[in-house]
Every structure is written in C-alpha cells, then in structure tokens.
Design an enzyme around this catalytic site. Structure first.
Site, PDB file in Angstrom:
ATOM      1  N   LYS A  65     136.092  22.512 -33.996  1.00  0.00           N
ATOM      2  CA  LYS A  65     135.245  23.666 -34.226  1.00  0.00           C
ATOM      3  C   LYS A  65     135.359  24.120 -35.680  1.00  0.00           C
ATOM      4  O   LYS A  65     136.460  24.240 -36.230  1.00  0.00           O
ATOM      5  CB  LYS A  65     135.643  24.813 -33.299  1.00  0.00           C
ATOM      6  CG  LYS A  65     135.340  24.540 -31.833  1.00  0.00           C
ATOM      7  CD  LYS A  65     133.852  24.444 -31.573  1.00  0.00           C
ATOM      8  CE  LYS A  65     133.565  24.228 -30.097  1.00  0.00           C
ATOM      9  NZ  LYS A  65     132.114  24.174 -29.826  1.00  0.00           N
TER      10      LYS A  65
ATOM     11  N   ASP B 146     131.849  20.589 -35.048  1.00  0.00           N
ATOM     12  CA  ASP B 146     130.839  21.375 -34.341  1.00  0.00           C
ATOM     13  C   ASP B 146     130.794  22.771 -34.939  1.00  0.00           C
ATOM     14  O   ASP B 146     131.759  23.529 -34.840  1.00  0.00           O
ATOM     15  CB  ASP B 146     131.186  21.436 -32.853  1.00  0.00           C
ATOM     16  CG  ASP B 146     130.178  22.232 -32.040  1.00  0.00           C
ATOM     17  OD1 ASP B 146     129.112  22.580 -32.586  1.00  0.00           O
ATOM     18  OD2 ASP B 146     130.457  22.502 -30.854  1.00  0.00           O
TER      19      ASP B 146
ATOM     20  N   ASP C  19     122.974  20.447 -29.952  1.00  0.00           N
ATOM     21  CA  ASP C  19     123.509  21.011 -28.710  1.00  0.00           C
ATOM     22  C   ASP C  19     122.684  22.225 -28.300  1.00  0.00           C
ATOM     23  O   ASP C  19     121.828  22.149 -27.427  1.00  0.00           O
ATOM     24  CB  ASP C  19     124.987  21.380 -28.897  1.00  0.00           C
ATOM     25  CG  ASP C  19     125.598  22.056 -27.667  1.00  0.00           C
ATOM     26  OD1 ASP C  19     124.923  22.149 -26.626  1.00  0.00           O
ATOM     27  OD2 ASP C  19     126.754  22.504 -27.741  1.00  0.00           O
TER      28      ASP C  19
ATOM     29  N   GLU D 293     127.798  18.238 -35.399  1.00  0.00           N
ATOM     30  CA  GLU D 293     127.117  18.846 -34.249  1.00  0.00           C
ATOM     31  C   GLU D 293     126.601  20.245 -34.572  1.00  0.00           C
ATOM     32  O   GLU D 293     127.342  21.101 -35.043  1.00  0.00           O
ATOM     33  CB  GLU D 293     128.082  18.915 -33.057  1.00  0.00           C
ATOM     34  CG  GLU D 293     127.444  19.481 -31.799  1.00  0.00           C
ATOM     35  CD  GLU D 293     128.357  19.386 -30.585  1.00  0.00           C
ATOM     36  OE1 GLU D 293     128.252  20.239 -29.695  1.00  0.00           O
ATOM     37  OE2 GLU D 293     129.195  18.456 -30.536  1.00  0.00           O
TER      38      GLU D 293
ATOM     39  N   LYS E 221     124.569  19.140 -21.416  1.00  0.00           N
ATOM     40  CA  LYS E 221     125.485  19.827 -20.514  1.00  0.00           C
ATOM     41  C   LYS E 221     124.764  20.091 -19.199  1.00  0.00           C
ATOM     42  O   LYS E 221     123.623  20.569 -19.198  1.00  0.00           O
ATOM     43  CB  LYS E 221     125.976  21.128 -21.146  1.00  0.00           C
ATOM     44  CG  LYS E 221     126.730  20.882 -22.464  1.00  0.00           C
ATOM     45  CD  LYS E 221     127.187  22.153 -23.138  1.00  0.00           C
ATOM     46  CE  LYS E 221     127.954  21.832 -24.430  1.00  0.00           C
ATOM     47  NZ  LYS E 221     128.401  23.033 -25.160  1.00  0.00           N
TER      48      LYS E 221
END
Length: 334
Positions: A110, A141, A193, A167, A217
């Site tokens: 992250k 991400d 995402d 990402e 997801k």
C-alpha cells in the site's frame, strides 16, 4: 443462473455478525465487521464496508446469496497462488508483516496513504525488496491516491524496485489512460481496481484503454458469475483480490480464481493473515504461497468469540433488510 432471493426472515435466522481484530491497521480499519449466512450450498459472506450506501451494498448481498444458494462454476485448478499484502506500515515493520504470509513470492504494498509522503512509500517498498530479494515480485497499490503528475513522479521514484504493476494510481479513468500513455516506455503495467468495482459501467476502463490488468473482487461485482462474465468481455488479464474478507469470503474469491480460464498473476486472497483471529479455525491463510480451493465453514467457538455487540448486530440486520428490499424491487422492475 439467476440468484435466488430467500425470504428476509430466513436470512435473519441464519445470520451471524462478527467483528475481527486486525493485527495491523489497514486502510483506516482496526476491526473488520461481516455478516455470515449459512445457505443450502454452504457458508457465505455479506460484508460491504460500513461507509458504503445501500445501493452499493446490495450488490454485495447479491454475491453472497449466489455463493450460498447456488453451486459454484466448475474449477479449473485446486489451489490458488496468492500475494502478501503490506499495509502502509513503517519500513521497520515490513519484515514482521511479511512473516505472516507463508511462502508468498509476491507482495502488494500500500502506498499514497493519507498523512504520509512519497519518501515513506519508497522506504517501505525498499524494505520489501530487501526482504524478498531480487526474485520476489512487487506491486504497489495507491487506491487512487495520486493525481497524474504525482503518480508519474512516484512511478519514477519506485521503478528502481522492479515493479510488477501499479494498481489504481489515480482515481479517474481518464487519469489512468493519461498516466498509462506517459509511462508506457517504462514497461510498468497499470491495474484497475476501484475503476472496475465501484464503476456504474465496469467495462469503461477496458474500452478507454486505461489499464493493462483488471483487479476483480467477488462481492463488489455481484458474484462469481458476473465477475467471470466481466473478465471474458474485457479480454484483459485478471487478478482476483479480497475486500478484507473473512475466510468465508475468501473462499468466494478462490472459487472465482479457480474458474478463470487464465490466471497469470498471484491473487490478493491471502488477507486472512492480516487478522489476529478469523472465523475459521484454521483460517484460510497462505501455506507455501497457496490457498486451497473449496468452501470454508466457521467454527462455532469462533462465531461466539468474535460475535459483534448487540448494537452492531442490530445495525447489520437493518442493513441486510434494506438491501434485501432493494434486490426485491429490482426483481419487480425486471
């Protein structure tokens, strides 16, 4: 195959609301709440984040009902390779987090955390690279935390660590497309995402040429079958990831990953390792970098131990009722 809509009373009778403590704060969350249901096909999960509105949350309920009340699509593999997930921790804490992900050869890190700066991201990524060595795979991400110029600057600062992909560096699809154009010469793919799972039109990112990879997801996309259809239509490689699910919800993700025709990247389904305790005993955590495919049932002692407070249970039951009403109204219109 249409998703059934059981009577609300039946769902409430089957529902368990749990609160799972995290070992490390993750995206502003210290405790993850979820509502678990036992359907005819097995246990399933309804766990939209608490800040999501009912319209968005009802999509998650559709996914939960599909998984609990219908058979899963045929599996093409019986185990799924997964990545480690590194929250926005100090560089000195990286090794301890990685140690929770047994045998994972890939790490998702992250970055762009509110209140932090790019130097924090560089230090964190450098620590992961040092811990994993040159053969480890690293992806970062940003959760849409940068504008185009910030993202371009960050990519140049992080490129030395041999990124597998970047990402959701920017929030908007046109920003992703512009950044992809600017950094094409670096050979670092862009994965989308939020531009897929939170979009009214999840295909727009593919049509705009704004991403090289889709992060999918199950719950936010409305179920395994809807996610499979999206990947087939987009024609892009897919990475199946979690939404900080319990082990029950992660088994929904493994069902999706198992059904994909191609699985070119390690999946972000190892996140049970971020919890101190999980509803399953043992939890669905990576072993030698892999997760088995199959349904997961919570243990009765863990359901009791992790049960949410009466007030939180009532909040989730009211939310379930509102989302059930929305799904019923959709059927009447259709």
């Amino acid at each position: 195959m249409s998703t059934p809509l059981p009577p609300l009373a039946d769902l409430l009778d089957r529902a368990h609301v749990v609160a799972l403590p995290l070992a490390t704060r993750f995206r502003g969350v210290d405790v993850r709440e979820a509502l678990l249901l036992e359907g005819p096909e097995g246990w399933t999960e309804f766990s939209p984040f608490v800040e999501y509105g009912d319209a968005e949350a009802s999509v998650w309920l559709r996914a939960a009902l599909e998984f609990g009340w219908t058979p899963t699509p045929p599996a093409r593999r019986d185990a799924i390779p997964v990545n480690a997930t590194i929250p926005a921790v100090d560089a000195g804490a990286v090794a301890a987090v990685l140690a929770r992900f047994d045998g994972c050869r890939t790490a998702k890190i992250k970055v762009a955390e509110p209140g932090q700066v790019l130097a924090d991201d560089v230090d964190r990524v450098a620590a992961v690279r040092e811990a994993m060595g040159p053969e480890g795979r690293i992806r970062v991400d940003a959760n849409g935390g940068w504008n185009v110029d910030e993202a371009e600057h960050a990519v140049h600062a992080l490129a030395a660590f041999d990124l597998e992909y970047l990402e959701q560096p920017c929030a908007e699809i046109d920003e992703l497309a512009e950044l992809r154009r600017r950094i094409r010469y670096l050979g670092i793919p862009i994965a989308a995402d939020e531009s897929v799972r939170k979009a009214e039109d999840p295909m727009r990112v593919a049509r705009a040429g704004a991403a090289d990879i889709l992060v999918i997801k199950v719950q936010p996309l409305g179920g395994v079958r809807r996610a499979l259809a999206l990947v087939a239509e987009a024609g892009l490689p897919a990475v199946v990831s979690s939404a900080l699910d319990t082990s029950v919800g992660l088994s929904m993700g493994t069902a999706l990953a198992a059904a994909l025709g191609d699985l070119d990247y390690d999946c972000g389904l190892g996140t049970a390792s971020l919890f101190d305790l999980d509803v399953a005993d043992p939890a669905l955590r990576p072993r030698d970098g892999m997760l088995p495919v199959g349904r997961v049932s919570p243990s009765a002692p863990r359901l009791t131990e992790l049960a949410a407070s009466a007030g939180r249970r009532a909040w989730w039951f009211e939310r379930l009722e509102r989302c059930h009403t929305l799904l019923a109204a959709e059927r009447e219109i259709a």
